[in-house]
Motif scaffolding. Structure first.
Motif, PDB file in Angstrom:
ATOM      1  N   GLU A 297       0.857  -1.185   0.000  1.00  0.00           N
ATOM      2  CA  GLU A 297       0.000   0.000   0.000  1.00  0.00           C
ATOM      3  C   GLU A 297       0.897   1.240   0.000  1.00  0.00           C
ATOM      4  OE1 GLU A 297      -3.336  -0.112  -0.235  1.00  0.00           O
ATOM      5  OE2 GLU A 297      -3.214  -2.298  -0.277  1.00  0.00           O
ATOM      6  N   PRO A 298       0.464   2.352  -0.605  1.00  0.00           N
ATOM      7  CA  PRO A 298       1.333   3.521  -0.724  1.00  0.00           C
ATOM      8  C   PRO A 298       1.564   4.305   0.567  1.00  0.00           C
ATOM      9  CG  PRO A 298      -0.787   3.938  -1.757  1.00  0.00           C
ATOM     10  CD  PRO A 298      -0.780   2.497  -1.354  1.00  0.00           C
ATOM     11  N   VAL A 299       0.759   4.066   1.585  1.00  0.00           N
ATOM     12  CA  VAL A 299       0.954   4.770   2.856  1.00  0.00           C
ATOM     13  C   VAL A 299       0.938   3.775   4.011  1.00  0.00           C
ATOM     14  CG1 VAL A 299       0.008   6.977   2.079  1.00  0.00           C
ATOM     15  CG2 VAL A 299      -1.501   5.283   3.070  1.00  0.00           C
ATOM     16  N   MET A 300       1.593   4.198   5.088  1.00  0.00           N
ATOM     17  CA  MET A 300       1.679   3.351   6.284  1.00  0.00           C
ATOM     18  C   MET A 300       1.663   4.274   7.501  1.00  0.00           C
ATOM     19  SD  MET A 300       4.828   0.784   7.307  1.00  0.00           S
ATOM     20  CE  MET A 300       4.883   0.083   5.670  1.00  0.00           C
ATOM     21  N   ASP A 301       0.989   3.845   8.562  1.00  0.00           N
ATOM     22  CA  ASP A 301       0.942   4.695   9.749  1.00  0.00           C
ATOM     23  C   ASP A 301       2.316   4.739  10.420  1.00  0.00           C
ATOM     24  OD1 ASP A 301       1.029   2.790  12.173  1.00  0.00           O
ATOM     25  OD2 ASP A 301      -0.604   1.934  10.981  1.00  0.00           O
ATOM     26  N   GLU A 302       2.525   5.808  11.164  1.00  0.00           N
ATOM     27  CA  GLU A 302       3.837   6.091  11.757  1.00  0.00           C
ATOM     28  C   GLU A 302       4.317   5.001  12.717  1.00  0.00           C
ATOM     29  OE1 GLU A 302       5.950   9.704  14.208  1.00  0.00           O
ATOM     30  OE2 GLU A 302       4.281  10.189  12.856  1.00  0.00           O
ATOM     31  N   ALA A 303       3.425   4.417  13.478  1.00  0.00           N
ATOM     32  CA  ALA A 303       3.825   3.363  14.428  1.00  0.00           C
ATOM     33  C   ALA A 303       4.398   2.156  13.682  1.00  0.00           C
ATOM     34  CB  ALA A 303       2.637   2.943  15.290  1.00  0.00           C
ATOM     35  N   ARG A 304       3.776   1.799  12.580  1.00  0.00           N
ATOM     36  CA  ARG A 304       4.288   0.667  11.793  1.00  0.00           C
ATOM     37  C   ARG A 304       5.623   1.022  11.140  1.00  0.00           C
ATOM     38  NH1 ARG A 304       0.405  -1.641   7.703  1.00  0.00           N
ATOM     39  NH2 ARG A 304       1.815  -3.402   7.765  1.00  0.00           N
ATOM     40  N   ILE A 305       5.723   2.240  10.616  1.00  0.00           N
ATOM     41  CA  ILE A 305       6.994   2.676  10.031  1.00  0.00           C
ATOM     42  C   ILE A 305       8.094   2.577  11.076  1.00  0.00           C
ATOM     43  CG2 ILE A 305       8.276   4.662   9.142  1.00  0.00           C
ATOM     44  CD1 ILE A 305       5.682   5.514   7.698  1.00  0.00           C
ATOM     45  N   ASP A 306       7.816   3.073  12.283  1.00  0.00           N
ATOM     46  CA  ASP A 306       8.815   3.044  13.362  1.00  0.00           C
ATOM     47  C   ASP A 306       9.282   1.616  13.650  1.00  0.00           C
ATOM     48  OD1 ASP A 306       8.623   5.787  13.570  1.00  0.00           O
ATOM     49  OD2 ASP A 306       7.383   5.761  15.384  1.00  0.00           O
ATOM     50  N   ARG A 307       8.366   0.662  13.591  1.00  0.00           N
ATOM     51  CA  ARG A 307       8.726  -0.742  13.846  1.00  0.00           C
ATOM     52  C   ARG A 307       9.747  -1.241  12.821  1.00  0.00           C
ATOM     53  NH1 ARG A 307       6.190  -5.829  11.931  1.00  0.00           N
ATOM     54  NH2 ARG A 307       7.132  -7.442  13.214  1.00  0.00           N
ATOM     55  N   TYR A 308       9.508  -0.948  11.554  1.00  0.00           N
ATOM     56  CA  TYR A 308      10.407  -1.434  10.503  1.00  0.00           C
ATOM     57  C   TYR A 308      11.721  -0.653  10.476  1.00  0.00           C
ATOM     58  CZ  TYR A 308       6.177  -3.847   9.275  1.00  0.00           C
ATOM     59  OH  TYR A 308       5.061  -4.636   9.332  1.00  0.00           O
ATOM     60  N   VAL A 309      11.653   0.622  10.794  1.00  0.00           N
ATOM     61  CA  VAL A 309      12.881   1.428  10.884  1.00  0.00           C
ATOM     62  C   VAL A 309      13.767   0.886  12.005  1.00  0.00           C
ATOM     63  CG1 VAL A 309      13.763   3.733  11.485  1.00  0.00           C
ATOM     64  CG2 VAL A 309      11.915   3.490   9.803  1.00  0.00           C
TER      65      VAL A 309
END
Length: 181
Positions: A147-159
């Motif tokens: 999907e083209p967008v992801m919520d910040e909490a999920r982004i933080d997990r992968y970062v």
């Protein structure tokens, strides 16, 4: 003597080329390719959520990659992004092949003839919805999603996963995927 010098020069060029090309299909010591890996599940469209900056995507937003299977078993790669400075779409067509076994997510991709570079999927959600991809060293990192967008909490997990693997996540870029052009 001249013939011998030409032969030595050709041999040195071949050796140097092999070393350079092999170096570009390696991977950082801090990552392991996903295994088992299903290319069939990986095919399709991926959106770039984050990346480390590099010249061939500089200034691009709305970046996506589409992977399809070629008749010869290689993978057709279409990378596309909107150049915000030129105000036009850019596209690069490439070809990827597995470095080793097809159940190991270590591929090499080429957009420029015989020159290949590593594409290592080192994290993949079981449903193939999110991927972390490395190049041949930790200067190359992509966070990709279906999907083209992801919520910040999920982004933080992968970062955090990427940071633990040795990537400079404080330098990540987050290309725009939503703004209309």
């Amino acid at each position: 003597m001249k013939k011998k010098l030409i032969t030595i020069t050709r041999a040195m060029f071949a050796l140097l080329s092999s070393i350079l090309l092999a170096g570009c299909t390696g991977m950082p010591q801090s990552v392991e390719p996903v295994s088992p890996f299903s290319v069939d599940k990986y095919l399709g469209t991926w959106y770039e959520i984050a990346r480390l900056d590099h010249s061939f995507e500089r200034g691009l937003s709305h970046v996506s990659a589409v992977y399809t299977l070629n008749d010869d078993g290689s993978i057709k790669v279409i990378n596309r992004g909107y150049d915000t400075e030129e105000q036009q779409w850019q596209q690069a067509d490439g070809r990827a092949v597995f470095v080793d076994d097809t159940d190991k997510a270590h591929l090499k991709v080429s957009f420029f003839g015989p020159f290949y570079s590593s594409y290592v999927v080192f994290f993949l959600e079981p449903d193939y919805s999110i991927a972390l991809v490395s190049g041949y060293n930790t200067d190359y990192l992509w966070l990709l999603a279906r999907e083209p967008v992801m919520d910040e909490a999920r982004i933080d997990r992968y970062v955090a996963i990427a940071e633990q693997a040795g990537f400079a996540t404080d330098k990540l870029l987050y290309p725009d995927q939503l703004q209309k052009m």
